[in-house]
Design a protein around this motif. Sequence first.
Motif, short mmCIF file in Angstrom:
data_model
loop_
_atom_site.label_atom_id
_atom_site.label_comp_id
_atom_site.label_asym_id
_atom_site.label_seq_id
_atom_site.Cartn_x
_atom_site.Cartn_y
_atom_site.Cartn_z
N ASP A 135 0.84 -1.19 0.00
CA ASP A 135 0.00 0.00 0.00
C ASP A 135 0.88 1.25 0.00
O ASP A 135 1.66 1.46 0.93
N ARG A 136 0.76 2.08 -1.00
CA ARG A 136 1.54 3.31 -1.07
C ARG A 136 0.65 4.55 -1.16
O ARG A 136 1.11 5.63 -1.50
N LEU A 137 -0.61 4.41 -0.80
CA LEU A 137 -1.53 5.53 -0.81
C LEU A 137 -1.13 6.53 0.28
O LEU A 137 -1.10 6.21 1.46
N GLY A 138 -0.79 7.74 -0.11
CA GLY A 138 -0.40 8.78 0.83
C GLY A 138 1.05 8.70 1.27
O GLY A 138 1.50 9.53 2.06
N VAL A 139 1.79 7.72 0.78
CA VAL A 139 3.19 7.55 1.16
C VAL A 139 4.07 8.41 0.25
O VAL A 139 3.91 8.40 -0.96
N MET A 140 5.01 9.13 0.85
CA MET A 140 5.89 10.00 0.08
C MET A 140 7.35 9.77 0.47
O MET A 140 7.64 9.55 1.65
N LEU A 141 8.24 9.81 -0.50
CA LEU A 141 9.66 9.72 -0.23
C LEU A 141 10.15 11.02 0.38
O LEU A 141 9.95 12.10 -0.18
N LYS A 142 10.79 10.93 1.56
CA LYS A 142 11.26 12.12 2.27
C LYS A 142 12.73 12.42 2.02
O LYS A 142 13.16 13.56 2.08
N GLY A 143 13.50 11.38 1.75
CA GLY A 143 14.93 11.55 1.57
C GLY A 143 15.63 10.23 1.69
O GLY A 143 14.99 9.17 1.72
N SER A 144 16.94 10.25 1.77
CA SER A 144 17.69 9.00 1.88
C SER A 144 19.01 9.26 2.59
O SER A 144 19.49 10.40 2.67
N ILE A 145 19.58 8.18 3.12
CA ILE A 145 20.90 8.22 3.76
C ILE A 145 21.70 7.04 3.24
O ILE A 145 21.13 6.06 2.74
N PRO A 146 23.03 7.07 3.36
CA PRO A 146 23.83 5.94 2.89
C PRO A 146 23.53 4.65 3.67
O PRO A 146 23.28 4.68 4.88
N GLN A 147 23.53 3.54 2.95
CA GLN A 147 23.34 2.22 3.57
C GLN A 147 24.69 1.71 4.07
O GLN A 147 25.75 2.17 3.64
N VAL A 148 24.64 0.76 4.99
CA VAL A 148 25.85 0.12 5.50
C VAL A 148 26.07 -1.19 4.74
O VAL A 148 25.15 -1.68 4.06
N PRO A 149 27.26 -1.81 4.82
CA PRO A 149 27.54 -3.01 4.01
C PRO A 149 26.61 -4.19 4.29
O PRO A 149 26.28 -4.95 3.38
N SER A 150 26.18 -4.37 5.54
CA SER A 150 25.29 -5.49 5.85
C SER A 150 24.32 -5.09 6.95
O SER A 150 24.64 -4.25 7.80
N THR A 151 23.12 -5.69 6.92
CA THR A 151 22.09 -5.36 7.90
C THR A 151 21.52 -6.64 8.49
O THR A 151 21.52 -7.70 7.86
N PHE A 152 21.01 -6.52 9.72
CA PHE A 152 20.40 -7.64 10.42
C PHE A 152 18.94 -7.81 10.02
O PHE A 152 18.28 -6.86 9.60
N ALA A 153 18.43 -9.02 10.18
CA ALA A 153 17.00 -9.27 10.02
C ALA A 153 16.27 -8.66 11.21
O ALA A 153 16.79 -8.61 12.33
N TYR A 154 15.03 -8.17 10.97
CA TYR A 154 14.27 -7.58 12.08
C TYR A 154 12.78 -7.71 11.83
O TYR A 154 12.32 -7.91 10.70
N LEU A 155 12.02 -7.60 12.92
CA LEU A 155 10.57 -7.66 12.87
C LEU A 155 10.05 -6.24 12.64
O LEU A 155 10.13 -5.39 13.53
N ASN A 156 9.54 -6.00 11.44
CA ASN A 156 9.09 -4.68 11.03
C ASN A 156 7.61 -4.53 11.36
O ASN A 156 6.74 -4.96 10.62
N THR A 157 7.33 -3.92 12.49
CA THR A 157 5.96 -3.66 12.93
C THR A 157 5.68 -2.17 12.84
O THR A 157 6.52 -1.41 12.36
N GLY A 158 4.50 -1.72 13.28
CA GLY A 158 4.16 -0.30 13.20
C GLY A 158 5.28 0.57 13.74
O GLY A 158 5.69 1.54 13.12
N TYR A 159 5.75 0.22 14.93
CA TYR A 159 7.00 0.74 15.47
C TYR A 159 7.95 -0.46 15.54
O TYR A 159 7.76 -1.34 16.39
N PRO A 160 8.93 -0.56 14.63
CA PRO A 160 9.78 -1.75 14.57
C PRO A 160 10.32 -2.13 15.95
O PRO A 160 10.74 -1.25 16.73
N CYS A 161 10.30 -3.45 16.28
CA CYS A 161 10.45 -3.79 17.69
C CYS A 161 11.56 -4.77 18.06
O CYS A 161 11.98 -4.79 19.22
N MET A 162 12.07 -5.62 17.14
CA MET A 162 13.05 -6.63 17.56
C MET A 162 13.86 -7.09 16.36
O MET A 162 13.33 -7.22 15.26
N ASN A 163 15.16 -7.37 16.58
CA ASN A 163 15.97 -7.92 15.51
C ASN A 163 16.54 -9.29 15.87
O ASN A 163 16.30 -9.81 16.97
#
Length: 536
Positions: free
Chosen positions: A92-120
């Motif tokens: 769903d992208r209704l009302g969603v807007m791109l605000k900006g971006s920052i550089p990514q890091v070489p690797s990222t952990f898995a995480y539980l993406n909830t309304g307020y992301p809560c655990m990795n």
Amino acid sequence: MKKKVYTVFVFFCCAMVSLSAQERVVELTNSDESCTSIAAGKLATTDGSVMTSQTCDGTSRTWMEVVPAQNWPDTAKVDIYWDIRHTESKSDRLGVMLKGSIPQVPSTFAYLNTGYPCMNEKQLAMGETTIVGRKELRNPKGLFHIEDLQGIALQRCSTAREAVLLMGRLAEQYGYRDGGECLTVADKRELWFFEITGAGPEDMGALWVARRIPDDHVTVSANTPRISDVDFGDKDNYMYSEGLKEKARKLGYWDGKEPFKFWKVIHETRKKPFTVRDFFVLKTLAPSLNLTMDMEELPLSVKPEQKVSLADMNRLLRETYEGTEWDMTKDMIVTKKIKDKDGTERDTMYKSPLAQNWMTNDMFEFLNAQRGKKKIEKQRTISVVWCAYSFVIQCRDWLPDEVGGVCWWSEDNPGESPRVPLFAGMTDVPESFKVCGHKRYRPDAALWTYRRTNRLAQVSWGHGRKLIEPAVLSFEQKAADEMPLIENKVSAFIREGKKDEAQAYLTRYSFDFIYSTLRCWEEMEGLLWHKFGRGF
């Protein structure tokens, strides 16, 4: 008078079940009263886990996903979007807007993406509450909302200390546009209390302070700033934004002479830095401290007189103050005539089965009008009917990360819904957890399976709770009985180098547990319709 109150209460309770979740959110919530987080250090809990929690009370999305660990090219960016938190699904992208971006890091952990992301996957966990703060400190030009910072920290950090510092520095570098927020940030060993606001519309930075909670303490945040004196020389237990004192003085919120109390800097000082919810939790866990509502401020954390268990945390999130001085149903007494064995009739007084602490504002005001001079004060309970989701997360350093981190998740009212386990090592969630039911009625959303039954039970809570409450406790007991087996099985997989098998096993177990609760709530819905369908 009491009989009159009882009669009109029947009508309003029957009407209440027809209110949609959105209508009740509009009616019952405000921006200052939207979440509760209770957290405990490892020496304050019965099993040695570090725990954090949250009741997300409002219209934040209930859809979730497990974002996998990834490796990224040097040119990768992290895109920051506006208002994903109120979407209906990942696509769903209704009302969603791109605000900006920052550089990514070489690797990222898995995480539980909830309304307020809560655990990795590393057992880093976060609970959230909105503390509002001074409106004049907001900066609409800033890049980050609090959920953006949470998601980035969970992808990049393995400890609470790292996460707090990263979130604070990112907000200072790129700007913080959100209102005041508090995060209770936990890992396998430490617990941190992190509060942040903007630094004003002309300052792209942020004002923030984090304080480590002692290992043998419990803390709570319930929508108001709580951090008091800041020890700027104690680097082990405090972190804060650069130039904090200078900015506070320039803004006119600190005179440079009195003790630096962070809550006074970011809060309207006419308000106390605690609510009834803060007070209730701390008073319940440490009664001998003799805390009172008349105090200027409460301690940020207390040492509980009895160590806190997972069941204790669950009970606190279900709290409506029933049986206490804040019980809003304590005068809902009705009279019933009964016959003794000799045929003599006598009056018996008992609490109306329609009494419950989740009544609408209109219902509450109507009942108060019937009470005459003996008014009952409206209370904001910990468990509320407009809750989107809630959780208690355990971080346990004696177990592999895959099973050591477990999020006990619940949708809808925490006083009525069951808790299901979501593990740090899971790779997926059921399809009904991938859609949100806030914007409209969606029978394919798990939220509505729980909500239909919960609302129906409230029509006559004295009867409905006889089904709901035993079912909630039975699933808590099921989890308590089965978790040692699950932990041993997964630990064995990890020792043998079978991480994929461990993750698949945890995912299957969680799916089965979730499906069991959904079937149970569907069956109870039928039983409740049978009981209430023809009136009562």
